[in-house]
Design a protein around this motif. Structure first.
Motif, short mmCIF file in Angstrom:
data_model
loop_
_atom_site.label_atom_id
_atom_site.label_comp_id
_atom_site.label_asym_id
_atom_site.label_seq_id
_atom_site.Cartn_x
_atom_site.Cartn_y
_atom_site.Cartn_z
N TYR A 94 -6.70 -3.68 28.90
CA TYR A 94 -5.30 -4.07 28.77
C TYR A 94 -4.44 -3.23 29.69
O TYR A 94 -4.60 -2.01 29.78
CB TYR A 94 -4.88 -3.88 27.31
N ALA A 95 -3.53 -3.88 30.41
CA ALA A 95 -2.52 -3.19 31.22
C ALA A 95 -1.17 -3.79 30.87
O ALA A 95 -1.03 -5.01 30.76
CB ALA A 95 -2.80 -3.35 32.71
N ALA A 149 -1.50 -8.16 25.39
CA ALA A 149 -2.52 -8.68 26.32
C ALA A 149 -2.08 -8.26 27.72
O ALA A 149 -0.90 -7.98 27.96
CB ALA A 149 -2.66 -10.19 26.22
N ASP A 150 -3.02 -8.23 28.64
CA ASP A 150 -2.72 -7.83 30.00
C ASP A 150 -1.53 -8.63 30.55
O ASP A 150 -1.45 -9.85 30.39
CB ASP A 150 -3.95 -8.04 30.89
N PRO A 180 -2.76 -3.07 18.44
CA PRO A 180 -3.91 -2.51 19.17
C PRO A 180 -3.88 -2.85 20.66
O PRO A 180 -3.32 -3.87 21.07
CB PRO A 180 -5.10 -3.15 18.46
N PHE A 181 -4.56 -2.02 21.44
CA PHE A 181 -4.39 -2.00 22.89
C PHE A 181 -5.55 -2.71 23.58
O PHE A 181 -6.34 -2.11 24.32
CB PHE A 181 -4.28 -0.55 23.36
N GLY A 182 -5.64 -4.00 23.37
CA GLY A 182 -6.76 -4.80 23.84
C GLY A 182 -7.50 -5.34 22.63
O GLY A 182 -7.43 -4.78 21.54
#
Length: 999
Positions: A357-358, A199-200, A175-177
């Motif tokens: 998130y990046a 995580a970022d 998952p994205f964040g």
């Protein structure tokens, strides 16, 4: 084992483990872990596969391995191959996550294979991690659906394998964040830890030096230590170290250890691996390292993986004889967790979340907060309907597990992190919607069956109910074609509810009678042009909407009677006034006032008349141009499904300063103004009689792309509230989190995207508070959206997206959704605006968000008798409970869980320090339900797969010694009273007896 699950398996001719002899009692769980060698660096090799429950291919295509040209992935072959290889060596271990796939595979196996798998589970060689039906998204999912999808997975595992299959570790690697509420729910499910891979990138870089990739996440300040969760960030995502992917899908060389061959490469392979171990060991605090050995849909040829891992373990461990301190072992995330827990060291803590998130500069994954808004709404509505479906299965005593499962399966699958997130291919999105449609049909059959048992007073058959699934676009064949009909509404809330309904009709002459057969005030308005042009309602013959107020008892139904009015002088029709240019106007229902500017026609001022609180409130629809990059570098990053990256950080007004075309409507139920911002953006602003908030219904689309530019549509509310760049968003519909522009609580961020980098997920609500006045402006949503407060007083929400370039995160196509007419998809939704003092606003948004989510379920039938005769033949109103639940308590779950057993969850919907309703509250279940006498409560963990009294979670030392106070509550096993503290969810398996008179 719940009777619920057993019935599902029998339906599919699955032999559950009730028929499988267990043999001698085997140790499982932590007792079966290899903890490595003391004083050595123990490398825990975790053999795993990550199997998306839909993404580039549908669930079925992934399971069977179809459509290889899209992606070479077949889950059934992975499980076949892994089981075979685990039997070759008792040291080998493997973890599996997605129960939606495993359940399919299991019911295809022979009895002998089931015995084999049971033994592997009992010995800890096959371990289930996470255990949900899928690995759900964490930004766009509602907490109710998160709990439901995990409960389904847990129940399947428990029913097949028993306690040895109970997952102890959450595994959210893709998952994205990551959400603070998600971590809190995991802790309440009894997990000891959580690991994830994303995580970022700046966050990770700032954690490497001080060795803070692993921490204790203090996930809920209301619940104290019970919500603390050990959390680890996997440094290499969830992939193997570079050069050590041994899957058929990979191009890395295998380990060639025959010295007779020219390609012998053991020495260089070992050196490279040890270098990676040394590099990673600098990032962690203990002598234990976790390395993921696998990736997306890997291990379809498990022999290649295990054969090379065996060699890797052998050759590296052989070096111990020459002084090496590295020890490799097959392991699992739970065994790794147990090992570092035994290290007994002190860990840092975290109190915020991991959004946004990046993964590199200019690449914020904040677009998916809004992507596919129609699917997001469909998932939300389906989740609400699932509550009604389960309730009526209980009250109708249907035990219809197969139909319940159809909806449960579809809804749980839709929580996947490439489903409700909107990050799947278009054809896969269609498949998710198709599954939800089939699940909805199954639940509608349950409602019909339940009503036929519950509603008749006599032997007269209750008529089949008709359901209208397109009321959101004012289309319902039943109400449009029948001259007189009944409307039955079921209220899934534990409190009485009152609201207004709008039904599409083909005439402007109707009368409505309530359950008591008394006439109800109504209003009839025309269907606006924006609605008429929606292509999905092309078969509709309705030109009007019939509006009236309904009142329904808690956990009950009410029937209303709608008849054509023969009176030619029907006074219910509303007058529609076209506002002239330069003419100011106002909506005012005695509780709320909204004034509109005479020059532009735009909203100007918003007021709460009861509290005498007013603020300037301007509103506009704007769009960002999506960046048209080709992703060759961070600076060339495109905007698409995952990533939001505007071409210019100043959005363009859709109305462009033009005077808005406005139509004012006033009647005895609602006042509304209809406004046209452009040919493809319109809205209706409504004040209903007796309601202290405004409803804004927006319609966006088809988004034009004739200029070859993708567009991201927002609505912006620009108020006089001085919030000084601080705003609040919810986490999955529960906890509220403070946000601040250009800031992260745990590291100094480099903000290279001042819009996208300040977007956060909004699941149900966002608000801003004035720093100098006791004033709060709240906006509630009907689905998950991305948004922010980029300037003081502002709140903006992204509503819809249509883009033309892929963002190079795997989907391989642009986010360009089309309607049935082949043009861009038209999307409609609602915002609810509330202005008041802070405490009163909190009470509103806590209760109203639940009401928006759990809307009553509507069904219709032909009215073929006089309402008086109907009332003599059928019940017109009924409630399942003696009295409504307290205002701060929600009945989160009510479901059959075996004969004379129910699964019940009660939740306190307030956080601490949110006013009088934040206090602990007690509910007695003994005589709460009219049809039942509750005789026994058995309290369970949140996922209902373990008695709470049997839960013993790992304890952790924390760096700052900070601890939120534990929730103060009463948990007596001898009492049928349930006490809830703020934000607490309590889960029970309830034993009951039926009363003679149920209806």
């Amino acid at each position: 084992m719940s009777v619920f699950s057993a019935s599902i398996y029998l339906f599919f001719l699955v032999v559950t483990t009730s028929s499988l002899p267990r043999g001698k009692q085997l140790k499982c769980g932590y007792e079966n872990c290899n903890l490595g060698k003391a004083e050595m660096v123990n490398v825990h090799l975790v053999a795993h596969t990550h199997d998306d429950v839909g993404w580039l291919k549908t669930v079925d295509q992934y399971y069977y391995g179809a459509k290889k040209r899209i992606q070479n992935a077949g889950v059934q072959y992975i499980l076949d191959s892994v089981i075979k290889e685990l039997l070759e060596d008792p040291n080998r271990r493997f973890i599996y996550v997605e129960i939606a796939f495993f359940w399919r595979w299991w019911h295809e196996q022979t009895d002998s294979m089931k015995h084999v798998v049971q033994r592997l589970v009992d010995e800890g060689r096959l371990e289930f991690i996470l255990g949900g039906w899928c690995m759900n998204d964490e930004a766009t999912t509602h907490y109710s659906a998160i709990i439901d999808q995990h409960t389904l997975g847990f129940d399947v595992l428990s029913s097949i394998f028993g306690e040895c299959a109970r997952p102890k570790v959450a595994w959210q690697i893709d998952p994205f964040g990551h959400s603070k509420e998600m971590a809190s729910l995991f802790a309440q499910m009894g997990f000891d830890g959580l690991f994830f891979g994303r995580a970022d990138y700046e966050d990770i870089l700032n954690r490497i030096g001080p060795k803070e990739l692993e921490m204790v996440w203090k996930a809920n300040q209301n619940l104290g230590a019970s919500s603390d969760l050990f959390t680890g960030i996997l440094l290499n995502g969830y992939n193997p170290p570079p050069g050590f992917c041994f899957d058929e899908l990979c191009t890395d060389d295998p380990i060639m250890d025959d010295k007779r061959l020219q390609e012998y490469n053991v020495d260089e392979k070992i050196s490279a691996f040890l270098a990676w171990v040394e590099l990673k060991s600098f990032t962690l605090k203990t002598k234990h390292l976790l390395l993921t050995m696998g990736s997306d849909f890997q291990y379809s040829n498990a022999n290649a993986w295990f054969k090379n891992l065996d060699k890797l373990i052998y050759h590296i461990n052989k070096k111990q004889a020459n002084g090496s301190n590295v020890n490799l072992l097959y392991s699992t995330p739970s065994c790794y967790l147990y090992s570092i827990n035994k290290a007994n060291i002190t860990w840092p803590t975290k109190k915020d979340d991991f959004f946004p998130y990046a993964d590199r500069p200019h690449s914020y994954w904040t677009g998916y907060f809004t992507s596919r808004p129609s699917l997001k709404q469909y998932v939300r509505v389906s989740s609400s309907f699932f509550q009604t479906c389960r309730h009526l299965d209980v009250f109708g005593d249907l035990q219809n597990h197969i139909q319940i499962f159809k909806m449960w399966d579809a809804l749980s699958t839709a929580q996947h992190h490439d489903a409700v997130s909107g990050t799947e291919k278009q054809l896969v999105a269609y498949d998710y919607a198709l599954r939800l449609s089939a699940g909805t049909d199954a639940c509608q059959s349950i409602l019909n069956a339940a009503y036929k048992k519950m509603i008749p007073k006599t032997e007269t058959a209750f008529p089949d109910q008709i359901f209208c699934n397109l009321l959101n676009i004012s289309y319902c064949q039943a109400t449009e074609t029948m001259k007189q009909f009944t409307l039955t509404l079921y209220n899934p809330l534990g409190q009485d509810v009152a609201d207004y309904i709008r039904l599409p009709v083909s005439s402007n002459k109707f009368v409505v009678y309530g359950p008591n057969l008394k006439p109800i005030p109504i209003q009839i308005v025309s269907i606006d042009a924006a609605t008429q042009r929606i292509p999905e309602r092309e078969e509709s013959i309705a030109n009007y909407e019939l509006i009236f107020e309904y009142k329904i008892p808690a956990l009950g139904f009410a029937t209303f009677f709608v008849k054509t009015d023969k009176n030619e002088n029907n006074k219910a029709s509303s007058k529609e006034i076209l506002i002239k240019k330069g003419e100011a106007f106002e909506l005012n229902n005695g509780l709320v006032s909204i004034s509109f500017d005479g020059v532009t026609g735009a909203m100007k001022k918003f007021g709460n008349l009861q509290s005498n609180i007013f603020t300037n409130l301007k509103q506009d629809y704007l769009y960002y141009i999506g960046y048209p990059g080709h992703n060759r570098s961070p600076a060339d990053q495109a905007s698409n499904n995952y990533i939001f990256r505007p071409w210019n950080n100043t959005p363009i007004s859709i109305s462009n300063g033009r005077n808005l075309q406005s139509v004012l409507i006033k009647g005895n139920c609602v006042q509304e103004v209809r406004q046209v911002f452009s040919p493809w953006v319109t809205q209706s602003v409504r004040l209903y009689k007796g309601q202290n908030y405004a409803e804004i219904e927006w319609t966006v689309g088809s988004i034009p792309i004739d200029d070859k530019k993708g567009k991201e549509i927002i609505v912006r509310y620009d108020s006089g509230v001085n919030n000084n760049y601080t705003f609040y968003t919810d986490a999955n519909g529960r906890q509220m989190l403070e946000r601040r522009i250009n800031s992260r609580p745990t590291w100094p961020i480099t903000m290279d995207e001042p819009v996208a980098g300040n977007y956060f997920p909004i699941n149900t609500k966002m608000f801003i508070k004035d720093l100098n006045k006791d004033m709060q402006l709240t906006v509630l949503t009907d689905r998950s959206q991305g948004g922010s407060s980029l300037k003081p007083g502002q709140m903006e929400f992204m509503l819809h997206r249509r883009l033309l370039y892929d963002d190079d995160r795997g989907v391989g196509e642009a986010l360009n959704e089309l309607g049935v007419d082949g043009h861009g998809l038209i999307v409609r939704g609602k915002h609810y605006i509330y202005l008041d003092k802070v405490q009163t606003s909190t009470e509103f948004h806590r209760q109203q968000a639940i009401e928006i989510f759990l809307k009553p379920t509507l069904s219709f039938s032909q009215l073929n008798m006089h309402p008086q005769n109907w009332s003599s033949t059928f019940h017109t109103q009924w409630s399942a409970i003696q009295s409504p639940l307290p205002a701060n308590v929600n009945l989160l779950t009510l479901q059959q869980w075996g004969r004379h057993k129910l699964l019940i969850r009660l939740e306190h919907i307030f956080e601490k320090n949110e006013g009088p309703l934040s206090k602990p509250v007690t509910v007695s279940l003994k005589t709460l339900f009219i049809p039942y006498n509750v005789t026994l409560l058995e309290e369970m963990v949140l996922g209902a797969n373990l008695k709470l009294s049997d839960l013993h979670r790992l304890k952790w030392k924390m760096k700052d010694n900070f601890a939120f106070p534990d929730a103060v509550t009463v948990k007596s096993h001898d009492s049928l009273d349930v006490t809830l503290s703020p934000m607490e969810i309590r889960t029970f398996i309830v034993t009951f007896t039926k009363r003679k008179e149920q209806f």
